[in-house]
Design a protein around this motif. Structure first.
Motif, PDB file in Angstrom:
ATOM      1  N   SER A 111       0.853  -1.183   0.000  1.00 15.41           N
ATOM      2  CA  SER A 111       0.000   0.000   0.000  1.00 15.41           C
ATOM      3  C   SER A 111       0.886   1.229   0.000  1.00 15.41           C
ATOM      4  N   ASN A 112       0.404   2.273  -0.637  1.00 16.73           N
ATOM      5  CA  ASN A 112       1.141   3.532  -0.683  1.00 16.73           C
ATOM      6  C   ASN A 112       0.270   4.649  -0.117  1.00 16.73           C
ATOM      7  N   ILE A 113       0.868   5.487   0.724  1.00 13.91           N
ATOM      8  CA  ILE A 113       0.172   6.653   1.253  1.00 13.91           C
ATOM      9  C   ILE A 113       1.092   7.858   1.102  1.00 13.91           C
ATOM     10  N   ALA A 114       0.493   9.033   1.167  1.00 16.47           N
ATOM     11  CA  ALA A 114       1.269  10.270   1.050  1.00 16.47           C
ATOM     12  C   ALA A 114       0.640  11.308   1.970  1.00 16.47           C
ATOM     13  N   PRO A 115       1.409  12.280   2.405  1.00 16.65           N
ATOM     14  CA  PRO A 115       0.843  13.337   3.256  1.00 16.65           C
ATOM     15  C   PRO A 115      -0.349  14.010   2.573  1.00 16.65           C
ATOM     16  N   ALA A 116      -1.459  14.097   3.313  1.00 19.89           N
ATOM     17  CA  ALA A 116      -2.677  14.679   2.734  1.00 19.89           C
ATOM     18  C   ALA A 116      -3.464  15.469   3.768  1.00 19.89           C
ATOM     19  N   GLY A 117      -2.788  15.878   4.838  1.00 11.56           N
ATOM     20  CA  GLY A 117      -3.472  16.682   5.849  1.00 11.56           C
ATOM     21  C   GLY A 117      -4.200  15.880   6.913  1.00 11.56           C
ATOM     22  N   PHE A 118      -3.902  14.566   7.021  1.00 14.36           N
ATOM     23  CA  PHE A 118      -4.600  13.745   8.012  1.00 14.36           C
ATOM     24  C   PHE A 118      -4.217  14.157   9.436  1.00 14.36           C
ATOM     25  N   SER A 119      -5.212  14.165  10.323  1.00 19.14           N
ATOM     26  CA  SER A 119      -4.993  14.411  11.748  1.00 19.14           C
ATOM     27  C   SER A 119      -5.869  13.454  12.532  1.00 19.14           C
ATOM     28  N   ALA A 120      -5.286  12.722  13.466  1.00 23.59           N
ATOM     29  CA  ALA A 120      -6.060  11.762  14.245  1.00 23.59           C
ATOM     30  C   ALA A 120      -7.051  12.492  15.148  1.00 23.59           C
ATOM     31  N   PRO A 121      -8.246  11.951  15.343  1.00 20.03           N
ATOM     32  CA  PRO A 121      -9.211  12.590  16.234  1.00 20.03           C
ATOM     33  C   PRO A 121      -8.690  12.597  17.667  1.00 20.03           C
ATOM     34  N   LEU A 122      -9.101  13.578  18.443  1.00 17.04           N
ATOM     35  CA  LEU A 122      -8.645  13.641  19.831  1.00 17.04           C
ATOM     36  C   LEU A 122      -9.242  12.509  20.664  1.00 17.04           C
ATOM     37  N   ILE A 123     -10.446  12.113  20.347  1.00 10.73           N
ATOM     38  CA  ILE A 123     -11.122  11.037  21.085  1.00 10.73           C
ATOM     39  C   ILE A 123     -11.235   9.816  20.189  1.00 10.73           C
ATOM     40  N   GLY A 124     -10.839   8.652  20.730  1.00 11.70           N
ATOM     41  CA  GLY A 124     -10.971   7.400  19.988  1.00 11.70           C
ATOM     42  C   GLY A 124      -9.785   7.058  19.120  1.00 11.70           C
ATOM     43  N   ARG A 125      -8.658   7.770  19.276  1.00  8.49           N
ATOM     44  CA  ARG A 125      -7.459   7.437  18.499  1.00  8.49           C
ATOM     45  C   ARG A 125      -6.776   6.204  19.080  1.00  8.49           C
ATOM     46  N   SER A 126      -6.127   5.442  18.230  1.00  6.79           N
ATOM     47  CA  SER A 126      -5.413   4.248  18.679  1.00  6.79           C
ATOM     48  C   SER A 126      -4.087   4.642  19.317  1.00  6.79           C
ATOM     49  N   PHE A 127      -3.469   3.697  20.030  1.00  2.00           N
ATOM     50  CA  PHE A 127      -2.219   3.976  20.746  1.00  2.00           C
ATOM     51  C   PHE A 127      -1.032   3.419  19.985  1.00  2.00           C
ATOM     52  N   ALA A 128      -0.016   4.241  19.827  1.00  2.00           N
ATOM     53  CA  ALA A 128       1.274   3.805  19.276  1.00  2.00           C
ATOM     54  C   ALA A 128       2.316   4.700  19.915  1.00  2.00           C
ATOM     55  N   HIS A 129       3.084   4.151  20.826  1.00  2.00           N
ATOM     56  CA  HIS A 129       3.979   4.991  21.620  1.00  2.00           C
ATOM     57  C   HIS A 129       4.943   5.785  20.745  1.00  2.00           C
ATOM     58  N   GLY A 130       5.065   7.080  21.089  1.00  2.00           N
ATOM     59  CA  GLY A 130       5.940   7.963  20.338  1.00  2.00           C
ATOM     60  C   GLY A 130       5.273   8.599  19.132  1.00  2.00           C
ATOM     61  N   VAL A 131       4.138   8.031  18.700  1.00  2.07           N
ATOM     62  CA  VAL A 131       3.398   8.571  17.557  1.00  2.07           C
ATOM     63  C   VAL A 131       2.021   9.037  18.007  1.00  2.07           C
ATOM     64  N   LEU A 132       1.306   8.155  18.686  1.00  4.59           N
ATOM     65  CA  LEU A 132       0.003   8.470  19.266  1.00  4.59           C
ATOM     66  C   LEU A 132       0.015   7.965  20.706  1.00  4.59           C
ATOM     67  N   ASP A 133       0.407   8.832  21.618  1.00  6.32           N
ATOM     68  CA  ASP A 133       0.466   8.458  23.030  1.00  6.32           C
ATOM     69  C   ASP A 133      -0.062   9.611  23.867  1.00  6.32           C
ATOM     70  N   CYS A 134       0.120   9.550  25.186  1.00  7.94           N
ATOM     71  CA  CYS A 134      -0.494  10.568  26.042  1.00  7.94           C
ATOM     72  C   CYS A 134       0.098  11.953  25.806  1.00  7.94           C
ATOM     73  N   TYR A 135       1.396  12.032  25.534  1.00  2.30           N
ATOM     74  CA  TYR A 135       1.970  13.354  25.282  1.00  2.30           C
ATOM     75  C   TYR A 135       1.579  13.872  23.901  1.00  2.30           C
ATOM     76  N   THR A 136       1.460  12.968  22.907  1.00  3.12           N
ATOM     77  CA  THR A 136       0.973  13.392  21.602  1.00  3.12           C
ATOM     78  C   THR A 136      -0.412  14.008  21.731  1.00  3.12           C
TER      79      THR A 136
END
Length: 246
Positions: A111-136
């Protein structure tokens, strides 16, 4: 992409299995080349590409793509992949690699993806330490709600088990001060908690009405009542100091 480049990527994904492979496609003298990188992550479900390797490869030519694999999973990008792709500013390729019933490991779809302005929602985002964590989540809340860009800090998974007191050592550099006696909680205050650790290792944002927004390890981000267990394990509460406050 040239067939020889794709074959090199697939071969790397197979050899790295059951861990994720990672690497970079670089253009050198108008010819593309896949350069394997070290995955510095300790687990099998994510990758960390060392900054020094990235810098060394960048000196070789123009980096045009980030590559990694998904062992025993679809090549579809995860929420964390999409967030990290945006942060990198580069296209990404993801390779599916699986072991079949006969024990043979093979690479499948990409699969290929490219930057397109995506932003994870504040509520209901999945966890990935260092990318999507409590400080993120803290950083994203301040960006969305206050138009404030907080400093990011390098953090390895499990830093709290190694005696690193990252929150307490860095909150002033990020623009915060602790509440003083008599100050009431206000929307946007950051709650630092100490959860089964010798250091403050979890953060939430007070959002009013006795609620906080936080992102627990391995869980989806959510709103929760700030009290009971969370209050008992609070280390300190911080307030962002903007220019008007000095």
């Amino acid at each position: 992409m040239r067939k020889v480049t794709l074959n090199a990527i697939r071969d790397h994904a197979i050899r790295a299995y059951p861990h994720e492979c990672c690497g970079l496609v670089v253009a050198i003298d108008d010819r593309e080349r896949y350069v394997e990188c070290t995955n510095a992550a300790s687990g099998t479900d994510h990758f960390i590409l060392p900054a020094e390797e990235y810098a060394a490869i960048e000196s070789m030519g123009e980096i045009v793509m980030v590559v990694h694999s998904h062992p025993d999973a679809s090549s579809d990008p995860s929420e964390a992949d999409r967030v990290a792709c945006e942060a990198s500013g580069l296209p990404w390729m993801i390779v599916e690699v699986r072991r079949d019933d006969g024990g043979t490991v093979a690479a499948h779809g990409v699969s290929n993806i490219a930057p397109a302005g995506f932003s994870a929602p504040l509520i209901g985002r999945s966890f990935a330490h260092g990318v999507l964590d409590c400080y993120t989540l803290v950083r994203d809340w301040y960006r969305v709600e206050r138009n404030v860009v907080l400093r990011d800090f390098k953090r390895c998974d499990g830093w709290w088990n190694e005696g690193a007191d990252l929150y307490m050592n860095n909150y002033r550099a990020a623009g915060f001060r602790p509440l003083v006696e008599g100050e009431s909680h206000a929307v946007g205050d950051v709650i630092l908690m100490q959860i089964r650790s010798d250091v403050a290792n979890h953060a939430g944002i007070y959002i009013g009405d006795g609620l906080m927004l936080h992102h627990r390890y391995g869980r989806l981000s959510n709103r929760e009542i700030y009290g009971g267990y969370w209050l008992e394990n609070t280390r300190t509460v911080l307030r962002y100091v903007d220019d008007r406050e000095g």
